[in-house]
Scaffold this active site. Sequence first.
Site, PDB file in Angstrom:
ATOM      1  N   GLY A 269       0.822  -1.200   0.000  1.00 49.39           N
ATOM      2  CA  GLY A 269       0.000   0.000   0.000  1.00 49.39           C
ATOM      3  C   GLY A 269       0.852   1.243   0.000  1.00 49.39           C
ATOM      4  O   GLY A 269       2.066   1.194   0.204  1.00 49.39           O
ATOM      5  N   PRO A 270       0.243   2.394  -0.223  1.00 49.34           N
ATOM      6  CA  PRO A 270       0.995   3.658  -0.242  1.00 49.34           C
ATOM      7  C   PRO A 270       1.513   4.017   1.146  1.00 49.34           C
ATOM      8  O   PRO A 270       1.084   3.436   2.157  1.00 49.34           O
ATOM      9  CB  PRO A 270      -0.044   4.671  -0.736  1.00 49.34           C
ATOM     10  CG  PRO A 270      -1.364   4.054  -0.415  1.00 49.34           C
ATOM     11  CD  PRO A 270      -1.186   2.576  -0.518  1.00 49.34           C
ATOM     12  N   PRO A 271       2.437   4.951   1.238  1.00 51.92           N
ATOM     13  CA  PRO A 271       2.966   5.351   2.548  1.00 51.92           C
ATOM     14  C   PRO A 271       1.888   5.961   3.430  1.00 51.92           C
ATOM     15  O   PRO A 271       0.992   6.650   2.953  1.00 51.92           O
ATOM     16  CB  PRO A 271       4.045   6.395   2.200  1.00 51.92           C
ATOM     17  CG  PRO A 271       4.386   6.150   0.768  1.00 51.92           C
ATOM     18  CD  PRO A 271       3.136   5.634   0.129  1.00 51.92           C
ATOM     19  N   GLY A 272       1.998   5.694   4.726  1.00 52.69           N
ATOM     20  CA  GLY A 272       1.118   6.337   5.690  1.00 52.69           C
ATOM     21  C   GLY A 272      -0.195   5.642   5.952  1.00 52.69           C
ATOM     22  O   GLY A 272      -1.040   6.198   6.661  1.00 52.69           O
TER      23      GLY A 272
ATOM     24  N   GLY B 236      -0.443   2.723   7.518  1.00 49.68           N
ATOM     25  CA  GLY B 236      -0.354   1.957   8.761  1.00 49.68           C
ATOM     26  C   GLY B 236       0.193   0.560   8.611  1.00 49.68           C
ATOM     27  O   GLY B 236      -0.143  -0.304   9.419  1.00 49.68           O
ATOM     28  N   LYS B 237       1.054   0.310   7.626  1.00 52.59           N
ATOM     29  CA  LYS B 237       1.574  -1.046   7.423  1.00 52.59           C
ATOM     30  C   LYS B 237       2.497  -1.465   8.573  1.00 52.59           C
ATOM     31  O   LYS B 237       2.358  -2.556   9.120  1.00 52.59           O
ATOM     32  CB  LYS B 237       2.323  -1.128   6.085  1.00 52.59           C
ATOM     33  CG  LYS B 237       1.468  -0.816   4.870  1.00 52.59           C
ATOM     34  CD  LYS B 237       2.224  -1.035   3.575  1.00 52.59           C
ATOM     35  CE  LYS B 237       3.379  -0.081   3.408  1.00 52.59           C
ATOM     36  NZ  LYS B 237       2.948   1.335   3.290  1.00 52.59           N
ATOM     37  N   THR B 238       3.435  -0.587   8.929  1.00 54.85           N
ATOM     38  CA  THR B 238       4.403  -0.944   9.973  1.00 54.85           C
ATOM     39  C   THR B 238       3.741  -1.016  11.341  1.00 54.85           C
ATOM     40  O   THR B 238       3.972  -1.957  12.116  1.00 54.85           O
ATOM     41  CB  THR B 238       5.549   0.077   9.992  1.00 54.85           C
ATOM     42  OG1 THR B 238       6.133   0.153   8.684  1.00 54.85           O
ATOM     43  CG2 THR B 238       6.606  -0.324  10.990  1.00 54.85           C
TER      44      THR B 238
ATOM     45  N   SER C 258      -3.615   3.178 -18.841  1.00 53.30           N
ATOM     46  CA  SER C 258      -4.941   3.491 -18.319  1.00 53.30           C
ATOM     47  C   SER C 258      -5.433   4.889 -18.698  1.00 53.30           C
ATOM     48  O   SER C 258      -6.577   5.226 -18.420  1.00 53.30           O
ATOM     49  CB  SER C 258      -4.947   3.351 -16.789  1.00 53.30           C
ATOM     50  OG  SER C 258      -4.015   4.225 -16.209  1.00 53.30           O
TER      51      SER C 258
ATOM     52  N   LYS D  42      -7.843   4.816  -7.435  1.00 55.04           N
ATOM     53  CA  LYS D  42      -8.269   5.848  -8.371  1.00 55.04           C
ATOM     54  C   LYS D  42      -9.614   6.450  -7.958  1.00 55.04           C
ATOM     55  O   LYS D  42      -9.824   7.666  -8.057  1.00 55.04           O
ATOM     56  CB  LYS D  42      -8.363   5.254  -9.781  1.00 55.04           C
ATOM     57  CG  LYS D  42      -7.014   4.843 -10.363  1.00 55.04           C
ATOM     58  CD  LYS D  42      -7.168   4.169 -11.714  1.00 55.04           C
ATOM     59  CE  LYS D  42      -5.809   3.758 -12.288  1.00 55.04           C
ATOM     60  NZ  LYS D  42      -5.935   3.070 -13.591  1.00 55.04           N
TER      61      LYS D  42
END
Length: 784
Positions: A356-359, A361-363, A686, A729
């Site tokens: 997923g994109p940064p920020g 909450g992955k970590t 796209s 998107k």
Amino acid sequence: MPDDTPKPPPLPEELPILPLLNTVVFPLTLQPLAVNRPVSIESVNRALAAERMLLFVMQEGEEADPQPEHLKRVGTVGVVRQMAKGPTATHIIVEGLARARLESATRTGQVLRARISPLPETIESTLEVEAYQRRLQDLIERAVSQTSGFSQELRGIVMSIGDPLRLCYLLASLLDLKPADKQRLLELDSLIVKLQAIAEALNREVELLEIKGKIESDAEKEMSQAQRQYFLRQQLKAIQDELGESDGGETKELRHRLDDAKLPDHVASVAHRELDRLDRMTPASPEYQMIRTYLDWILDIPWNVTTEDRLDPIEARRVLDEDHYDLDKVKERIVEYLAVLKLKGDMKGPILCFVGPPGVGKTSLGQSIARAMNRKFVRMSLGGVRDEAEIRGHRRTYIGALPGRIVQALEQASAVNPVFMLDEIDKVAVGFQGDPAAALLEVLDPAQNHSFRDHYLEVNLDLSRVLFITTANQLGPVHPALLDRMEIITLAGYTEEEKSHIARMYLIPRQLREHGLPPGAVAFTDAALAHIISEYTREAGVRNLERQIGTIARKVAARVATAQTPPPTSEPAARVDDRDLPEYLGVPRFHREVEFRTSRPGVATGVAWTETGGDVLFVEASLIPGGHSNIVLTGQLGNVMQESARAAVSHIRAAAGELHIPPAFLETHDLHVHVPAGAIPKDGPSAGVTMATAILSAIRKEPVQQDVAMTGEITLSGLVLPVGGIREKALAARRHRIKTFILPAGNTPDLTELPPEVRQDMQFVPVSTLEEVLKVALPQEVMK
């Protein structure tokens, strides 16, 4: 005396010059050279194109770009026998033919050429020459007799050479002479003087070899003395053991630790073998400390130490909900794992990959999973790792060797079943030390990691009970074999409503706590949060949102700290409304630009997937009169995006009648398609329908509907094919207040993954052809 010197071929009057830096090429010898200067490379190329002959002349000084005045007057004419091109230089093997005098030299560009005259050498068959020749052969015999002297092959070559001049030049090329001495030897005309100089240099070399042999002999005697002392120490140690005056020292302590550690059998046998070796060594031995460090690592690794899992799926779900909002897919997957582990009792840890994109909450999600399962949490960042030894460790033969970071993390966790997060797996780099991604294949394979082998430990380590979690911003750079071993879980961006919930539940309390403010010290209105999300941040995650909230908390903390009288604790220290935001955060950073940009013909709104989530892009098209059917594409477009634009133009020209436009609209015009934000590279198929819509809008001179955005790949026949990243998107389009979202009909199943509020606020129009797109984006023509 027989003359085995071949007669040199006739020398040309003019030759290319190869200037030599601190070296001399002698006649009648073979010599390797490395060529990397432009003037030298040009000379070699010209020689290879002709008779392969060059004039090798040593230059005065060390100028990188020698001129004719820098060259010596005497050199050697030689021929290039072999050539090989390397990454940094061209390597050649040359054969010296004869001496020559440099009469004149010219420089034209990178070409040095010389006019030469031969300098023939006469071989005098006298008793004095023969005596010098035998003297050189005797010196070679003495040098070969030394342990570290010359090789037997050289002795055979010297004994077989009957020509004294060839012998002289051969030894001059092999001896360690100064470049000036070699050049002086080449310029000498007398054979007797040359032989005398070589005999003096060779005699000095033989004396150095004899002195070196004596030093090595003395060193061997000292080694024998050290061995004798070692045996005496061992005998003294045995006597002390018999008398009961020795307690074993470190080895006795290590043996007690090994007995208490309850290591696996295959590890215990290796540890005891190394301890026995340590017991037989003196502490002064260099290997003593290496073995001691190895045993310390063996004892520090938690081979059988585990933490007790919390196998309550309901409690685990409560902890995950307490720490994170939404992310239902991840929470359900962890609950399923705990449920199976509770029923089965033994299960290999899954390999999860959060993308997923940064920020988003992955970590922090990995930390919550460890808390929910009551496990230890360790994290390893893979960003920029380019050495395989970072994963597998170094061999113990190297000084300062250590285990890999996998083993170090287990030692840090003090348990064999932690939650192990491998952060930024898409940032792993390949270096000349090996491919770290290839080393991770064994770590992240549930079928293999029960017997992971670290290069330092050289024993099997069971990683099957570790719950590995990897994170990535995109899957493109990840090794395909690694992807096959992981379970991909996508974390898309948040809606504005979700960001508002996250801010009230997590971000605001945390920022107040970090800035020394009591809970509830700052009250944010709903309008204030909405304006911060829409006008001061534009992201898929919440990292910048937390920074803006931290900025407000910091200003409030400064106001409270400098106030004469503290505010009452029953009321907030500050109430933040949308009207107060410019005072705290300055002017808004983002504005609504869709209506402004699409208010004129030739501009269409598209949506794109990026590493930081989704984003809106505007495609502009313009017909330029007086052209000749040229198509200009700008905006740092990649190859795929350029091909999509050309496919859109081809379809429009082929279906001009059905699209109600002049068939010859390009015969007297040029078409310019531009995608703004030109400093950012863009690629992908796209944007095909967006480009086609912008081109048709420019041809018809009709603006596109302002609240319409679209995505989809276009074909030559006008079909609209499905694309990826629909959730990202759609969220980006909603952030820009888009009301109608056109997407390929093949992407209709992706709409089920959208949050309910997105499906309620926006109208999604699935299409299969470009004509269906135009009915929504350019309805004026349909009404006509």
